[in-house]
Design a protein around this motif. Structure first.
Motif, short mmCIF file in Angstrom:
data_model
loop_
_atom_site.label_atom_id
_atom_site.label_comp_id
_atom_site.label_asym_id
_atom_site.label_seq_id
_atom_site.Cartn_x
_atom_site.Cartn_y
_atom_site.Cartn_z
N UNK A 77 0.82 -1.20 0.00
CA UNK A 77 0.00 0.00 0.00
C UNK A 77 0.85 1.24 0.00
N UNK A 78 0.21 2.32 0.43
CA UNK A 78 0.87 3.61 0.43
C UNK A 78 0.39 4.39 1.65
N UNK A 79 1.28 5.23 2.16
CA UNK A 79 0.93 6.11 3.27
C UNK A 79 0.62 7.48 2.67
N UNK A 80 -0.59 7.94 2.92
CA UNK A 80 -1.07 9.21 2.38
C UNK A 80 -1.19 10.26 3.48
N UNK A 81 -1.29 11.51 3.07
CA UNK A 81 -1.59 12.56 4.03
C UNK A 81 -3.02 12.34 4.53
N UNK A 82 -3.37 12.87 5.70
CA UNK A 82 -4.74 12.70 6.18
C UNK A 82 -5.80 13.18 5.18
N UNK A 83 -5.57 14.30 4.52
CA UNK A 83 -6.54 14.80 3.54
C UNK A 83 -6.64 13.88 2.32
N UNK A 84 -5.50 13.41 1.83
CA UNK A 84 -5.52 12.51 0.67
C UNK A 84 -6.18 11.18 1.03
N UNK A 85 -5.97 10.69 2.25
CA UNK A 85 -6.60 9.45 2.70
C UNK A 85 -8.11 9.62 2.74
N UNK A 86 -8.58 10.72 3.31
CA UNK A 86 -10.03 10.98 3.37
C UNK A 86 -10.63 11.10 1.97
#
Length: 142
Positions: A77-86
């Motif tokens: 997977x990938x770790x996203x910023x909180x905004x990108x994850x939402x």
């Protein structure tokens, strides 16, 4: 030879239906294509290179318990910023994507607290998308 300022990962995945899996990564996740051949395809997966290789069959997944969830041991997977994850959660919900593990907060109240979700691509590969309030938390042992 020049190197990227931030190293990129490359991951090759077996898939049983290249066309269906291509549509999933492009249409559902928003990836773009790179090089391709009749039995493989390179994708830009959030700035990293994924290669989908057509195979005739796949093996089974084992699971481990992580904070009360049965997490597939074979996943990426990938770790996203909180905004990108939402934003991704909203996109997946809008595409009626079936969650293997619903979006949730894991390790609540600890240094390693994270937002996480799991889905499968059309060939059964498990993908995890996660987010931390701070990237300093990524390698936390708490």
């Amino acid at each position: 030879m020049s190197a990227a300022a931030t190293p990129l990962f490359h991951l090759a995945l077996p898939v049983t239906d290249l066309d269906q899996t291509r549509r999933f990564y492009l249409d559902t996740l928003g990836c773009t294509t790179g090089r391709e051949a009749p039995r493989w395809l390179d994708l830009n997966f959030f700035g990293h290179q994924i290669t989908l290789h057509l195979v005739d069959s796949l093996g089974t997944d084992a699971h481990n318990e992580v904070d009360g969830d049965a997490v597939p041991t074979r996943h990426f997977g990938v770790i996203l910023s909180p905004d990108a994850w939402a934003t991704l959660v909203t996109r997946l919900q809008g595409a009626n994507c079936e969650f293997l593990l619903e979006p949730r907060t894991r390790f609540a109240g600890k240094t390693a607290e994270q937002s996480t979700l799991f889905i499968r691509d059309p060939s059964g590969n498990a993908l995890e998308f996660k987010s931390f309030a701070s990237l300093d938390q990524v390698f936390s042992s708490d």
